[in-house]
Design an enzyme around this catalytic site. Structure first.
Site, short mmCIF file in Angstrom:
data_model
loop_
_atom_site.label_atom_id
_atom_site.label_comp_id
_atom_site.label_asym_id
_atom_site.label_seq_id
_atom_site.Cartn_x
_atom_site.Cartn_y
_atom_site.Cartn_z
N ASN A 1 2.11 -5.28 -3.07
CA ASN A 1 0.72 -5.59 -2.71
C ASN A 1 -0.06 -4.31 -2.45
O ASN A 1 0.43 -3.39 -1.78
CB ASN A 1 0.72 -6.46 -1.44
CG ASN A 1 -0.62 -7.08 -1.12
OD1 ASN A 1 -1.21 -7.77 -1.94
ND2 ASN A 1 -1.13 -6.81 0.09
N HIS B 1 -10.41 -6.34 -1.96
CA HIS B 1 -11.45 -6.10 -0.95
C HIS B 1 -12.60 -5.40 -1.68
O HIS B 1 -12.52 -4.21 -2.01
CB HIS B 1 -10.94 -5.21 0.19
CG HIS B 1 -9.85 -5.82 1.01
ND1 HIS B 1 -10.03 -6.95 1.79
CD2 HIS B 1 -8.56 -5.46 1.17
CE1 HIS B 1 -8.91 -7.24 2.41
NE2 HIS B 1 -7.98 -6.38 2.04
N ASP C 1 -12.15 -10.52 -0.12
CA ASP C 1 -13.41 -10.61 0.61
C ASP C 1 -14.39 -9.70 -0.12
O ASP C 1 -14.01 -8.70 -0.72
CB ASP C 1 -13.29 -10.23 2.09
CG ASP C 1 -12.50 -8.95 2.38
OD1 ASP C 1 -11.81 -8.90 3.41
OD2 ASP C 1 -12.58 -8.01 1.57
N GLU D 1 -6.11 -10.81 -0.78
CA GLU D 1 -6.88 -10.54 0.44
C GLU D 1 -8.37 -10.51 0.14
O GLU D 1 -9.10 -9.67 0.62
CB GLU D 1 -6.43 -9.22 1.08
CG GLU D 1 -4.95 -9.14 1.38
CD GLU D 1 -4.54 -7.86 2.06
OE1 GLU D 1 -5.43 -7.11 2.51
OE2 GLU D 1 -3.32 -7.57 2.17
N GLU E 1 0.81 -1.23 0.00
CA GLU E 1 0.00 0.00 0.00
C GLU E 1 0.84 1.28 0.00
O GLU E 1 0.63 2.18 0.80
CB GLU E 1 -0.96 -0.01 1.20
CG GLU E 1 -1.87 -1.23 1.23
CD GLU E 1 -2.80 -1.27 2.44
OE1 GLU E 1 -2.90 -0.27 3.16
OE2 GLU E 1 -3.40 -2.33 2.68
O1 G3I Z 1 -2.79 -6.87 19.16
C1 G3I Z 1 -3.68 -5.88 19.71
C2 G3I Z 1 -4.16 -6.32 21.08
O2 G3I Z 1 -3.04 -6.37 21.97
C3 G3I Z 1 -5.21 -5.32 21.58
O3 G3I Z 1 -5.71 -5.78 22.82
C4 G3I Z 1 -6.33 -5.23 20.55
C5 G3I Z 1 -7.41 -4.27 20.98
O4 G3I Z 1 -6.94 -2.96 20.79
O5 G3I Z 1 -5.79 -4.77 19.30
C6 G3I Z 1 -4.86 -5.72 18.78
O6 G3I Z 1 -4.36 -5.23 17.56
C7 G3I Z 1 -5.30 -5.32 16.47
C8 G3I Z 1 -4.66 -6.16 15.36
O7 G3I Z 1 -5.53 -6.20 14.20
C9 G3I Z 1 -4.38 -7.58 15.80
O8 G3I Z 1 -5.60 -8.21 16.13
C10 G3I Z 1 -5.56 -3.91 15.96
O9 G3I Z 1 -6.27 -3.19 16.96
C11 G3I Z 1 -6.38 -3.99 14.68
O10 G3I Z 1 -6.49 -2.68 14.11
C12 G3I Z 1 -5.69 -4.88 13.67
O11 G3I Z 1 -6.53 -4.96 12.53
C13 G3I Z 1 -5.90 -5.55 11.38
C14 G3I Z 1 -5.77 -4.49 10.29
O12 G3I Z 1 -5.17 -5.07 9.11
C15 G3I Z 1 -4.90 -3.34 10.75
O13 G3I Z 1 -4.78 -2.42 9.69
C16 G3I Z 1 -6.78 -6.67 10.86
O14 G3I Z 1 -6.82 -7.73 11.81
C17 G3I Z 1 -6.25 -7.20 9.52
O15 G3I Z 1 -7.17 -8.10 8.94
C18 G3I Z 1 -6.04 -6.05 8.54
O16 G3I Z 1 -5.46 -6.56 7.38
C19 G3I Z 1 -5.10 -5.57 6.39
C20 G3I Z 1 -3.89 -6.11 5.66
O17 G3I Z 1 -2.86 -6.38 6.56
C21 G3I Z 1 -3.46 -5.12 4.58
N1 G3I Z 1 -4.58 -4.85 3.66
C22 G3I Z 1 -5.78 -4.36 4.34
C23 G3I Z 1 -6.24 -5.37 5.39
C24 G3I Z 1 -7.52 -4.90 6.03
O18 G3I Z 1 -7.31 -3.72 6.76
#
Ligand code: G3I
Length: 334
Positions: A203, A240, A270, A268, A161
């Site tokens: 990507n 997406h 969905d 990715e 990105e």
């Molecule tokens: O690890 C922390 C945890 O310690 C904490 O308690 C919890 C609550 O705040 O947050 C946890 O971190 C989260 C992380 O996922 C791991 O679960 C973040 O808040 C959350 O924002 C993060 O979201 C991820 C997101 O990327 C972040 O941008 C999604 O799971 C993930 O599916 C998503 O994937 C991205 C790709 O990497 C890139 N392309 C877009 C795609 C969708 O956004």
């Protein structure tokens, strides 16, 4: 008599040949009609994968579907910078190691996601303002993480990105702002020097529509890289999609990028509300482009999705196959 006997022998031989032919056709057809996504994709030399969260591997429903259906895994968050190098020089590969170990135990290949990305980046990195320092930090991060997984990763999302929405230019990020346009090339060159066995991918999202400026920006970068021998092997189209599904020219986009001499991957996938038509059209776009080497959905069950409210995946919250599952299996040739 002899004639009858002769005739009888001919009839028996013909019956035998016919039976052999029927069995051969049946065997051929049965071998081309696999009953799972990964196995069916493999029939055309492709993979079908999913994003995986390490803490869900102990969920029997989750891991049962994972190991039955998918032959490629992308760690959803465990290989990102905020997890792997939370402070400078301090690496934590434990969460991703558990996913890699699972994959190796279950005959699944791995996509690495992602080495250089402006999001999920620790503040110690995003606060760097000196170019030499950031360049050293970026190259060390790439080197340490790729070395740790050397030989175990099919393809790395080296840079994720880096282009701005609605534009053919790079987005603002600490890498762009401090290092300039060249940071992407630098990252790919470093990556190639660490693990030559891994495919190196760029990507991004919203690059599926051929007419989009962002798509053209990425296309021109890849074309330039290939013309100058900058190492790049693949482009990941995150895919997406909303309820409208893929753009009607998605296959054109995939084909035009492939014509540059790179693999294309749906990385990715969905789709909001997961209509069978939209999933079929997406899969067929990949199937119709020989260098589209595989498809990864971004999660297993709707409840596992980062956008769970859109019910965008192939399995419902209970792990049951949705209509789109059958549509995908069929579009894969099943
Ligand atoms: O690890 C922390 C945890 O310690 C904490 O308690 C919890 C609550 O705040 O947050 C946890 O971190 C989260 C992380 O996922 C791991 O679960 C973040 O808040 C959350 O924002 C993060 O979201 C991820 C997101 O990327 C972040 O941008 C999604 O799971 C993930 O599916 C998503 O994937 C991205 C790709 O990497 C890139 N392309 C877009 C795609 C969708 O956004």
């Amino acid at each position: 008599m002899n004639i009858r006997i002769g005739t009888r022998r001919r009839v028996t031989l013909a019956a035998g040949l016919f039976t052999a032919a029927v069995l051969t056709v049946a065997a051929t057809q049965s071998s081309s009609a696999a009953s799972t996504l990964g196995a069916q994709a493999a029939q055309s030399g492709r993979y079908f994968g999913t994003a995986v969260a390490n803490y869900k591997l102990s969920d029997g429903t989750y891991s049962g579907i994972l190991d039955r259906e998918f032959n490629m895994i992308t760690p959803e968050n465990e290989m990102k910078w905020d997890t792997t190098e939370p402070s400078r020089g301090s690496f934590n590969f434990g969460p991703a190691d558990s996913i890699v170990s699972h994959a190796q135990a279950h005959g699944q290949r791995m996509r690495g996601h992602t080495l250089v990305w402006h999001s999920q980046l620790p503040s110690w990195v995003s606060s760097i303002s000196d170019a030499n320092t950031l360049r050293s930090v970026m190259n060390n991060h790439i080197t340490q993480e790729m070395s740790h997984y050397k030989g175990k990763i099919y393809a790395w999302d080296v840079v994720n990105e880096a282009f701005a929405d609605g534009s053919s230019n790079h987005r603002s990020s600490v890498f762009q702002n401090v290092l300039g346009n060249g940071f992407i090339e630098e990252a790919f060159k470093t990556a190639r020097s660490v693990d030559s066995s891994a495919k190196l991918c760029y990507n991004d999202y919203n690059i599926e529509d051929w007419n989009a400026a962002k798509t053209q920006g990425v296309y021109n970068m890849v074309k330039d890289f290939k013309s100058r021998g900058v190492p790049i092997d693949c482009v990941g189209f995150q895919s997406h999609f909303g309820t409208g599904g893929p753009p009607s020219n998605f296959q054109t986009t995939l084909s035009n990028f492939a014509a540059l001499g790179v693999d294309v991957q749906i990385t990715e996938l969905d789709i909001a509300q997961a209509s069978s038509t939209n999933y079929s059209n997406t899969v067929r776009a990949c199937m119709n482009v020989s260098r589209c080497t595989g498809i990864t959905v971004w999660g297993i069950r709707d409840s596992d999705s980062w956008r769970s409210g859109d019910s965008p995946l192939l399995f419902d919250n209970n792990g049951n196959k949705k209509a789109a599952y059958s549509a995908v299996l069929s579009a894969l040739g099943g």
